[in-house]
Design a protein around this motif. Structure first.
Motif, PDB file in Angstrom:
ATOM      1  N   MET A   1       0.849  -1.188   0.000  1.00  0.00           N
ATOM      2  CA  MET A   1       0.000   0.000   0.000  1.00  0.00           C
ATOM      3  C   MET A   1       0.880   1.231   0.000  1.00  0.00           C
ATOM      4  SD  MET A   1      -1.912  -1.391   3.335  1.00  0.00           S
ATOM      5  CE  MET A   1      -0.399  -2.306   3.688  1.00  0.00           C
ATOM      6  N   GLU A   2       0.443   2.294  -0.697  1.00  0.00           N
ATOM      7  CA  GLU A   2       1.112   3.581  -0.586  1.00  0.00           C
ATOM      8  C   GLU A   2       0.280   4.479   0.323  1.00  0.00           C
ATOM      9  OE1 GLU A   2       2.886   6.349  -3.834  1.00  0.00           O
ATOM     10  OE2 GLU A   2       1.115   7.376  -2.995  1.00  0.00           O
ATOM     11  N   VAL A   3       0.956   5.085   1.304  1.00  0.00           N
ATOM     12  CA  VAL A   3       0.322   6.018   2.221  1.00  0.00           C
ATOM     13  C   VAL A   3       0.963   7.386   2.017  1.00  0.00           C
ATOM     14  CG1 VAL A   3      -0.146   6.565   4.648  1.00  0.00           C
ATOM     15  CG2 VAL A   3      -0.025   4.157   3.909  1.00  0.00           C
ATOM     16  N   GLY A   4       0.129   8.409   1.876  1.00  0.00           N
ATOM     17  CA  GLY A   4       0.611   9.777   1.786  1.00  0.00           C
ATOM     18  C   GLY A   4       0.462  10.458   3.134  1.00  0.00           C
ATOM     19  N   VAL A   5       1.467  11.251   3.507  1.00  0.00           N
ATOM     20  CA  VAL A   5       1.428  11.965   4.784  1.00  0.00           C
ATOM     21  C   VAL A   5       1.763  13.433   4.535  1.00  0.00           C
ATOM     22  CG1 VAL A   5       2.339  12.131   7.130  1.00  0.00           C
ATOM     23  CG2 VAL A   5       2.212   9.886   6.004  1.00  0.00           C
ATOM     24  N   ARG A   6       0.904  14.302   5.059  1.00  0.00           N
ATOM     25  CA  ARG A   6       1.146  15.755   5.035  1.00  0.00           C
ATOM     26  C   ARG A   6       1.396  16.192   6.475  1.00  0.00           C
ATOM     27  NH1 ARG A   6      -0.100  20.565   2.058  1.00  0.00           N
ATOM     28  NH2 ARG A   6      -0.467  22.307   3.491  1.00  0.00           N
ATOM     29  N   VAL A   7       2.499  16.909   6.679  1.00  0.00           N
ATOM     30  CA  VAL A   7       2.870  17.376   8.016  1.00  0.00           C
ATOM     31  C   VAL A   7       2.717  18.894   8.051  1.00  0.00           C
ATOM     32  CG1 VAL A   7       4.670  17.425   9.770  1.00  0.00           C
ATOM     33  CG2 VAL A   7       4.564  15.504   8.158  1.00  0.00           C
ATOM     34  N   GLU A   8       2.030  19.360   9.083  1.00  0.00           N
ATOM     35  CA  GLU A   8       1.882  20.799   9.301  1.00  0.00           C
ATOM     36  C   GLU A   8       2.314  21.126  10.721  1.00  0.00           C
ATOM     37  OE1 GLU A   8      -2.269  21.435   8.537  1.00  0.00           O
ATOM     38  OE2 GLU A   8      -1.955  21.569   6.365  1.00  0.00           O
ATOM     39  N   THR A   9       2.834  22.340  10.905  1.00  0.00           N
ATOM     40  CA  THR A   9       3.138  22.800  12.259  1.00  0.00           C
ATOM     41  C   THR A   9       2.272  24.008  12.543  1.00  0.00           C
ATOM     42  OG1 THR A   9       4.991  24.086  11.404  1.00  0.00           O
ATOM     43  CG2 THR A   9       5.510  21.984  12.385  1.00  0.00           C
ATOM     44  N   GLU A  10       1.828  24.056  13.795  1.00  0.00           N
ATOM     45  CA  GLU A  10       1.053  25.196  14.251  1.00  0.00           C
ATOM     46  C   GLU A  10       1.819  25.898  15.362  1.00  0.00           C
ATOM     47  OE1 GLU A  10      -3.177  26.308  16.460  1.00  0.00           O
ATOM     48  OE2 GLU A  10      -2.828  24.255  15.758  1.00  0.00           O
ATOM     49  N   ASP A  11       2.012  27.203  15.199  1.00  0.00           N
ATOM     50  CA  ASP A  11       2.555  28.012  16.278  1.00  0.00           C
ATOM     51  C   ASP A  11       1.368  28.285  17.196  1.00  0.00           C
ATOM     52  OD1 ASP A  11       3.176  30.274  17.911  1.00  0.00           O
ATOM     53  OD2 ASP A  11       4.795  30.806  16.531  1.00  0.00           O
ATOM     54  N   LEU A  12       1.374  27.675  18.356  1.00  0.00           N
ATOM     55  CA  LEU A  12       0.216  27.747  19.235  1.00  0.00           C
ATOM     56  C   LEU A  12      -0.013  29.156  19.806  1.00  0.00           C
ATOM     57  CD1 LEU A  12       0.625  24.314  21.013  1.00  0.00           C
ATOM     58  CD2 LEU A  12      -1.077  24.948  19.289  1.00  0.00           C
ATOM     59  N   LYS A  13       1.008  30.006  19.786  1.00  0.00           N
ATOM     60  CA  LYS A  13       0.841  31.376  20.286  1.00  0.00           C
ATOM     61  C   LYS A  13       0.182  32.281  19.254  1.00  0.00           C
ATOM     62  CE  LYS A  13       4.688  31.198  23.529  1.00  0.00           C
ATOM     63  NZ  LYS A  13       6.045  31.684  23.812  1.00  0.00           N
ATOM     64  N   THR A  14       0.536  32.079  17.980  1.00  0.00           N
ATOM     65  CA  THR A  14       0.011  32.961  16.935  1.00  0.00           C
ATOM     66  C   THR A  14      -1.112  32.319  16.121  1.00  0.00           C
ATOM     67  OG1 THR A  14       1.548  32.195  15.220  1.00  0.00           O
ATOM     68  CG2 THR A  14       2.302  34.002  16.670  1.00  0.00           C
TER      69      THR A  14
END
Length: 181
Positions: A97-110
């Motif tokens: 199986m091929e799995v795609g992953v998108r990674v995001e970061t959130e600055d929790l202060k802004t």
């Protein structure tokens, strides 16, 4: 859930939504270098974990990472950021199986959210003796599911052609040209 008694595999198709996962992790000092930037290897581990959950959910059996086809870093993650990984199945073969992953970061202060990385991983399902086993078929329900599946099929063709070329070069080096290496 009905299954095949010979292989233990469910005959039931499963949708992309069935196994989709979102996982989040707070980035802490032990995840980063002295400048406060999260190590790429930490992000890679979380990518592998998220993709593994998707593959495990789809198959409901042991799975292993066979390859990471592509991993691109776009923006750094920092200590204190919330790292969120969105993973879903793009393509199902007989045992892989091929799995795609998108990674995001959130600055929790802004509240700012940045695209941090994207990756495509191939997993193989294993039986109780750690041999490849069949996986349930994938049903594509949305236009995004179908688009991602088409793109995954193209990546698979490129991967297989590359493996064939590498095998040929290994077994018959005289057929390889420097421009192919």
């Amino acid at each position: 859930m009905p299954g095949n008694s010979e292989t233990g595999v469910s005959d039931q198709t499963k949708s992309v939504a069935y196994s989709r996962v979102t996982m989040s992790h707070m980035m802490l000092p032990q995840d980063a270098n002295p400048a406060g930037i999260v190590h790429g290897g930490v992000v890679m581990k979380h990518i592998d974990d998220a993709a593994g959950v998707v593959a495990l959910r789809h198959t409901r059996c042991n799975v292993v990472t066979a390859s990471i086809d592509r991993l691109d870093f776009h923006n750094p993650a920092f200590i204190g950021n919330l790292l969120s990984l969105k993973a879903s199945l793009n393509l199902v073969g007989k045992t892989s199986m091929e799995v795609g992953v998108r990674v995001e970061t959130e600055d929790l202060k802004t509240g700012e959210i940045r695209h941090t990385a994207s990756a495509y991983l191939t997993f193989v399902a294993l039986d109780d003796n750690f041999h490849p086993r069949s996986v349930p078929p994938l049903v594509l329900e949305t236009d995004d599911d179908r688009r991602r599946n088409r793109q995954a099929q193209a990546r698979r063709r490129v991967r297989l052609a590359e493996k064939t070329r590498e095998t040929s070069c290994r077994t018959a080096p005289e057929t390889c040209h420097p421009s192919q290496e």
